[in-house]
Design a protein around this motif. Structure first.
Motif, PDB file in Angstrom:
ATOM      1  N   PRO A   1       0.808   7.343   5.585  1.00 50.34           N
ATOM      2  CA  PRO A   1       0.096   6.511   4.610  1.00 50.34           C
ATOM      3  C   PRO A   1       0.183   7.044   3.192  1.00 50.34           C
ATOM      4  CG  PRO A   1      -1.456   7.723   5.989  1.00 50.34           C
ATOM      5  CD  PRO A   1      -0.119   7.921   6.586  1.00 50.34           C
ATOM      6  N   ALA A   2       0.221   8.369   3.033  1.00 47.66           N
ATOM      7  CA  ALA A   2       0.290   8.948   1.690  1.00 47.66           C
ATOM      8  C   ALA A   2       1.580   8.540   0.982  1.00 47.66           C
ATOM      9  CB  ALA A   2       0.186  10.468   1.770  1.00 47.66           C
ATOM     10  N   ILE A   3       2.699   8.660   1.674  1.00 49.83           N
ATOM     11  CA  ILE A   3       3.993   8.293   1.094  1.00 49.83           C
ATOM     12  C   ILE A   3       4.068   6.798   0.821  1.00 49.83           C
ATOM     13  CG2 ILE A   3       6.480   8.162   1.548  1.00 49.83           C
ATOM     14  CD1 ILE A   3       6.183  10.789   3.126  1.00 49.83           C
ATOM     15  N   GLY A   4       3.618   6.011   1.790  1.00 47.24           N
ATOM     16  CA  GLY A   4       3.683   4.563   1.638  1.00 47.24           C
ATOM     17  C   GLY A   4       2.857   4.056   0.474  1.00 47.24           C
ATOM     18  N   TYR A   5       1.622   4.513   0.374  1.00 47.28           N
ATOM     19  CA  TYR A   5       0.741   4.008  -0.674  1.00 47.28           C
ATOM     20  C   TYR A   5       1.078   4.602  -2.037  1.00 47.28           C
ATOM     21  CZ  TYR A   5      -1.906   1.756   2.971  1.00 47.28           C
ATOM     22  OH  TYR A   5      -2.266   0.955   4.029  1.00 47.28           O
ATOM     23  N   ALA A   6       1.677   5.793  -2.063  1.00 44.88           N
ATOM     24  CA  ALA A   6       2.149   6.348  -3.333  1.00 44.88           C
ATOM     25  C   ALA A   6       3.277   5.468  -3.881  1.00 44.88           C
ATOM     26  CB  ALA A   6       2.639   7.784  -3.141  1.00 44.88           C
ATOM     27  N   ALA A   7       4.168   5.049  -2.988  1.00 45.85           N
ATOM     28  CA  ALA A   7       5.251   4.147  -3.388  1.00 45.85           C
ATOM     29  C   ALA A   7       4.694   2.815  -3.866  1.00 45.85           C
ATOM     30  CB  ALA A   7       6.212   3.935  -2.216  1.00 45.85           C
ATOM     31  N   SER A   8       3.663   2.326  -3.175  1.00 37.52           N
ATOM     32  CA  SER A   8       3.039   1.063  -3.559  1.00 37.52           C
ATOM     33  C   SER A   8       2.407   1.153  -4.944  1.00 37.52           C
ATOM     34  CB  SER A   8       1.971   0.675  -2.529  1.00 37.52           C
ATOM     35  OG  SER A   8       1.298  -0.504  -2.907  1.00 37.52           O
ATOM     36  N   ALA A   9       1.783   2.288  -5.241  1.00 35.42           N
ATOM     37  CA  ALA A   9       1.141   2.468  -6.546  1.00 35.42           C
ATOM     38  C   ALA A   9       2.174   2.441  -7.667  1.00 35.42           C
ATOM     39  CB  ALA A   9       0.369   3.787  -6.564  1.00 35.42           C
ATOM     40  N   VAL A  10       3.314   3.088  -7.435  1.00 37.68           N
ATOM     41  CA  VAL A  10       4.372   3.107  -8.448  1.00 37.68           C
ATOM     42  C   VAL A  10       4.892   1.693  -8.697  1.00 37.68           C
ATOM     43  CG1 VAL A  10       6.709   3.914  -8.965  1.00 37.68           C
ATOM     44  CG2 VAL A  10       5.041   5.479  -7.942  1.00 37.68           C
ATOM     45  N   VAL A  11       5.170   0.966  -7.619  1.00 43.82           N
ATOM     46  CA  VAL A  11       5.676  -0.399  -7.744  1.00 43.82           C
ATOM     47  C   VAL A  11       4.614  -1.308  -8.361  1.00 43.82           C
ATOM     48  CG1 VAL A  11       6.550  -2.393  -6.474  1.00 43.82           C
ATOM     49  CG2 VAL A  11       7.226  -0.095  -5.798  1.00 43.82           C
ATOM     50  N   GLY A  12       3.339  -0.999  -8.096  1.00 43.35           N
ATOM     51  CA  GLY A  12       2.250  -1.818  -8.626  1.00 43.35           C
ATOM     52  C   GLY A  12       2.249  -1.909 -10.135  1.00 43.35           C
ATOM     53  N   PHE A  13       2.590  -0.814 -10.815  1.00 40.10           N
ATOM     54  CA  PHE A  13       2.648  -0.844 -12.279  1.00 40.10           C
ATOM     55  C   PHE A  13       3.709  -1.834 -12.763  1.00 40.10           C
ATOM     56  CE2 PHE A  13       0.771   3.448 -11.683  1.00 40.10           C
ATOM     57  CZ  PHE A  13      -0.360   3.266 -12.460  1.00 40.10           C
ATOM     58  N   PHE A  14       4.805  -1.908 -12.031  1.00 39.37           N
ATOM     59  CA  PHE A  14       5.868  -2.854 -12.379  1.00 39.37           C
ATOM     60  C   PHE A  14       5.385  -4.292 -12.226  1.00 39.37           C
ATOM     61  CE2 PHE A  14       9.245  -5.636 -10.714  1.00 39.37           C
ATOM     62  CZ  PHE A  14      10.102  -5.650 -11.809  1.00 39.37           C
ATOM     63  N   TRP A  15       4.712  -4.575 -11.101  1.00 43.21           N
ATOM     64  CA  TRP A  15       4.251  -5.941 -10.864  1.00 43.21           C
ATOM     65  C   TRP A  15       3.149  -6.348 -11.832  1.00 43.21           C
ATOM     66  CZ3 TRP A  15       7.814  -8.345  -8.816  1.00 43.21           C
ATOM     67  CH2 TRP A  15       8.500  -7.918  -7.678  1.00 43.21           C
ATOM     68  N   ILE A  16       2.309  -5.411 -12.247  1.00 45.25           N
ATOM     69  CA  ILE A  16       1.275  -5.725 -13.230  1.00 45.25           C
ATOM     70  C   ILE A  16       1.912  -6.229 -14.518  1.00 45.25           C
ATOM     71  CG2 ILE A  16      -0.476  -4.690 -14.760  1.00 45.25           C
ATOM     72  CD1 ILE A  16      -1.266  -2.882 -12.411  1.00 45.25           C
ATOM     73  N   ARG A  17       2.974  -5.570 -14.929  1.00 50.60           N
ATOM     74  CA  ARG A  17       3.670  -6.004 -16.146  1.00 50.60           C
ATOM     75  C   ARG A  17       4.326  -7.367 -15.954  1.00 50.60           C
ATOM     76  NH1 ARG A  17       8.833  -5.627 -18.108  1.00 50.60           N
ATOM     77  NH2 ARG A  17       9.517  -4.486 -16.254  1.00 50.60           N
ATOM     78  N   GLU A  18       4.947  -7.549 -14.784  1.00 46.64           N
ATOM     79  CA  GLU A  18       5.655  -8.802 -14.539  1.00 46.64           C
ATOM     80  C   GLU A  18       4.706  -9.991 -14.442  1.00 46.64           C
ATOM     81  OE1 GLU A  18       9.214  -9.263 -14.207  1.00 46.64           O
ATOM     82  OE2 GLU A  18       8.962  -7.362 -15.258  1.00 46.64           O
ATOM     83  N   PHE A  19       3.615  -9.823 -13.710  1.00 46.69           N
ATOM     84  CA  PHE A  19       2.724 -10.942 -13.438  1.00 46.69           C
ATOM     85  C   PHE A  19       1.649 -11.145 -14.508  1.00 46.69           C
ATOM     86  CE2 PHE A  19       3.782  -9.883  -8.805  1.00 46.69           C
ATOM     87  CZ  PHE A  19       4.859 -10.754  -8.810  1.00 46.69           C
ATOM     88  N   SER A  20       1.161 -10.049 -15.087  1.00 49.68           N
ATOM     89  CA  SER A  20       0.087 -10.171 -16.070  1.00 49.68           C
ATOM     90  C   SER A  20       0.617 -10.380 -17.481  1.00 49.68           C
ATOM     91  CB  SER A  20      -0.800  -8.916 -16.033  1.00 49.68           C
ATOM     92  OG  SER A  20      -1.427  -8.792 -14.787  1.00 49.68           O
ATOM     93  N   GLU A  21       1.601  -9.590 -17.858  1.00 45.46           N
ATOM     94  CA  GLU A  21       2.116  -9.685 -19.217  1.00 45.46           C
ATOM     95  C   GLU A  21       3.104 -10.841 -19.376  1.00 45.46           C
ATOM     96  OE1 GLU A  21       3.683  -5.959 -20.502  1.00 45.46           O
ATOM     97  OE2 GLU A  21       1.847  -4.845 -20.014  1.00 45.46           O
ATOM     98  N   LYS A  22       3.990 -11.015 -18.415  1.00 50.09           N
ATOM     99  CA  LYS A  22       4.989 -12.068 -18.505  1.00 50.09           C
ATOM    100  C   LYS A  22       4.506 -13.392 -17.919  1.00 50.09           C
ATOM    101  CE  LYS A  22       9.013  -9.005 -18.476  1.00 50.09           C
ATOM    102  NZ  LYS A  22      10.336  -8.730 -17.833  1.00 50.09           N
TER     103      LYS A  22
END
Length: 280
Positions: A86-107
């Motif tokens: 779970p640590a590896i999986g959710y760490a990866a999710s957190a990193v990708v989450g910053f990308f999606w925040i920019r894509e969905f919220s800003e764009k």
């Protein structure tokens, strides 16, 4: 999308009308849920929540069983993987989450297609990884892939929830039933927890004997059962979610009408907020 989500707090009628509508209506939660389920959008969203609630906990629900009976780990080695997965999986999710925040919220991109593509890729890659080897590293890889590839899904869920609430509000003279909608959503996800418990019980029928000491080989039928759950049933749930997203009716012109009405509402409320103080 951020603007759309923010509109969830705004009534579908000017403030005074919405307040009067709420005051004049005494809600019965069970009756309201029954009414909501008659709407195809809310019904399909509800089915999605049950499937999602089940799918998102399959990996963690079966993690210890997979490590113990499929990968045949014991002692500290199993403990390390039990924490690392779970640590590896959710760490990866957190990193990708910053990308999606920019894509969905800003764009302000619509997350629908991104969620579908992610679910499709997750469903395709999962059985390939799981059935290629019983090594625990493969489960770690499969879990990380699932978390990353399905990361757009929560953004679709959030957007759709707002659309459902807004449309329902517009149809009911400004009365917002988001409390009922959100409360029932939590109930639906509990159903997923119940299903996972039933599936877990099925391991015994498949041949898993958890009374055996650590390291003792289990029946191959039981081991296969666990691999089928995480390698076939989980991808099936993802494909079902993909289809439910595709069949979700609030899109295109219908969605544009909802958003246009909400924009009108914002303007009306802003005007009323400016005028009201001078009338008191």
């Amino acid at each position: 999308l951020g603007a759309i989500m923010g509109l969830n707090l705004v009534s579908a009628k000017p403030l005074s009308e919405a307040k009067q509508a709420v005051e004049n209506k005494i809600g019965n939660p069970l009756k309201e849920v029954k009414e909501l389920l008659k709407e195809s959008a809310y019904f399909r969203y509800s089915v999605f929540q049950v499937v999602d609630g089940f799918e998102t906990i399959i990996d963690l629900g079966f993690l210890v069983y997979y490590l113990s009976y499929v990968s045949e780990l014991t002692g500290s080695e199993r403990t390390i993987y039990f924490g690392a997965v779970p640590a590896i999986g959710y760490a990866a999710s957190a990193v990708v989450g910053f990308f999606w925040i920019r894509e969905f919220s800003e764009k302000k991109l619509n997350p629908t297609r991104y969620a579908q593509k992610g679910l499709f890729l997750a469903a395709i890659t999962r059985p390939i990884i799981i059935f290629s080897s019983t090594r625990p590293e493969m489960f770690v890889l499969a879990f990380a892939f699932r978390v990353v590839l399905t990361s757009p899904r929560p953004y679709w869920d959030t957007a759709v929830r707002g659309w459902i609430i807004d449309e329902d509000c517009q149809k009911n003279n400004g009365v917002r039933r988001e409390g009922v909608i959100l409360g029932f959503r939590a109930t639906l996800r509990v159903i997923g927890l119940i299903i996972i418990q039933l599936v877990t019980i099925g391991m015994s029928a498949a041949g898993i004997d958890n009374t055996l000491p650590d390291g003792c080989p289990q029946k191959q039928s039981g081991v296969l059962y666990i691999r089928l759950i995480v390698g076939v049933l989980l991808p099936f749930c993802q494909i079902l979610q993909l289809l439910l997203i595709e069949w979700f009716p609030i899109k295109g012109e219908r969605l544009e009408q909802i958003l246009a009405k909400q924009r009108e509402t914002v303007l009306e409320n802003m005007i009323e907020a400016e005028i009201s103080p001078g009338l008191n």
